[in-house]
Design an enzyme around this catalytic site. Sequence first.
Site, short mmCIF file in Angstrom:
data_model
loop_
_atom_site.label_atom_id
_atom_site.label_comp_id
_atom_site.label_asym_id
_atom_site.label_seq_id
_atom_site.Cartn_x
_atom_site.Cartn_y
_atom_site.Cartn_z
N TYR A 88 5.41 9.06 13.53
CA TYR A 88 5.49 9.90 12.34
C TYR A 88 4.22 9.85 11.48
CZ TYR A 88 6.42 6.07 9.00
OH TYR A 88 6.32 4.95 8.21
N THR A 122 4.65 -1.78 12.90
CA THR A 122 4.42 -3.18 12.54
C THR A 122 5.67 -3.72 11.86
OG1 THR A 122 3.34 -2.42 10.51
CG2 THR A 122 1.91 -3.00 12.36
N ARG A 134 -0.21 6.59 3.68
CA ARG A 134 0.69 6.77 2.54
C ARG A 134 1.47 8.06 2.75
NH1 ARG A 134 -3.58 5.22 -2.32
NH2 ARG A 134 -2.80 3.12 -2.77
N VAL A 135 2.55 7.97 3.50
CA VAL A 135 3.32 9.17 3.80
C VAL A 135 4.81 8.91 3.63
CG1 VAL A 135 1.63 10.12 5.42
CG2 VAL A 135 3.43 8.62 6.27
N LYS A 165 -1.67 -1.65 -0.01
CA LYS A 165 -0.50 -1.05 0.60
C LYS A 165 0.74 -1.92 0.47
CE LYS A 165 2.13 1.76 2.77
NZ LYS A 165 2.00 2.19 4.14
N ASN A 201 4.18 -1.11 -2.21
CA ASN A 201 5.55 -0.99 -1.74
C ASN A 201 6.43 -2.13 -2.23
OD1 ASN A 201 5.14 1.43 -0.55
ND2 ASN A 201 5.05 0.68 1.54
N ARG A 209 7.49 -1.25 -5.73
CA ARG A 209 8.59 -0.28 -5.69
C ARG A 209 9.92 -0.99 -5.39
NH1 ARG A 209 10.53 4.26 -7.07
NH2 ARG A 209 11.02 5.89 -5.58
N GLY A 255 15.53 2.14 1.60
CA GLY A 255 15.66 2.46 3.02
C GLY A 255 14.35 2.94 3.56
N CYS A 294 9.32 1.65 5.40
CA CYS A 294 8.32 0.78 4.76
C CYS A 294 8.86 -0.23 3.76
CB CYS A 294 7.27 1.66 4.08
SG CYS A 294 6.38 2.75 5.20
#
Length: 283
Positions: free
Chosen positions: A24, A101, A169-170, A221, A225, A228, A272, A275
């Site tokens: 993806y 990963t 970053r998607v 990165k 996350n 968040r 969910g 990431c």
Amino acid sequence: MSHSELEKLIAEKKARVAIIGLGYVGLPVAAMFADKGFDVLGMEIREERVKMINSGKSPIEGDEPGLEELLNKVVGGKKMRASTNYEDLRDRDIILIDVETPVDETHTPRYAALKSACTNLSTVMKKGALVIIESTIAPGTMKGTVLPLLEKNGLRLGKDFLLGNCPERVMPGKLLANLKVMSRVCGGDTPETANVMVSFYRNIVESDLDTADWATAELVKTVENTYRDVQIAFANEVALICEQAGADVFRVRELVNKSPNRSMHIPGAGVGGHCIPKDPWLL
């Protein structure tokens, strides 16, 4: 190949590009660079996926606006093809690695796909190539895992190849849009490599492209996350407290956020996706 020679190839759209891992992230990245005029080779171990891609069909599940149309365009125009054979990478100038990963049940990073990609690439990588890891990795992975594997067969960083880290970053459902408008961090083995990465990504990214070193790119990165994750968990804990106290959590949130520098998240079902459940463990 020097930094300036690679810059020239990028500017003239003559740099031959490869993406290892057509999931993806890797698939839309490959299609976007192909659409900008680069010769793109996608490397994928799953033969059925390769067959689909080479027929112009997207194997990615879910609605991804514009992706299959773009894929059909670049495959039909002979600007992109997919393969399972690492030997096809011998002429590639820029190689992006976009493999999974994950973490296991003990929250330990499992880099089998990353290690396999780097090991296989080390046997066929041309001198002067730029390798960029786009997969999300724990801080220290570039230096402790990626570099030793790429140097395993005698090539040396700085002398025989360049190495960078540019985490994706998607968000599923917005892959093409996110790749275009989200800022990126280009972490290079040297500032010169980071600048070459900026020149390369400027072909598809319309937002900021910031330069950094490997560790900074890795940390940005995983920290973003983790931030968040923590903020979502905090909002949900507050929702439970409000329920017990007989208050409306959304009204509480509204009034909390009227205070300067407060930005409480909206409570919900939790986290969910690919990431956020794993990246805090990488950090």
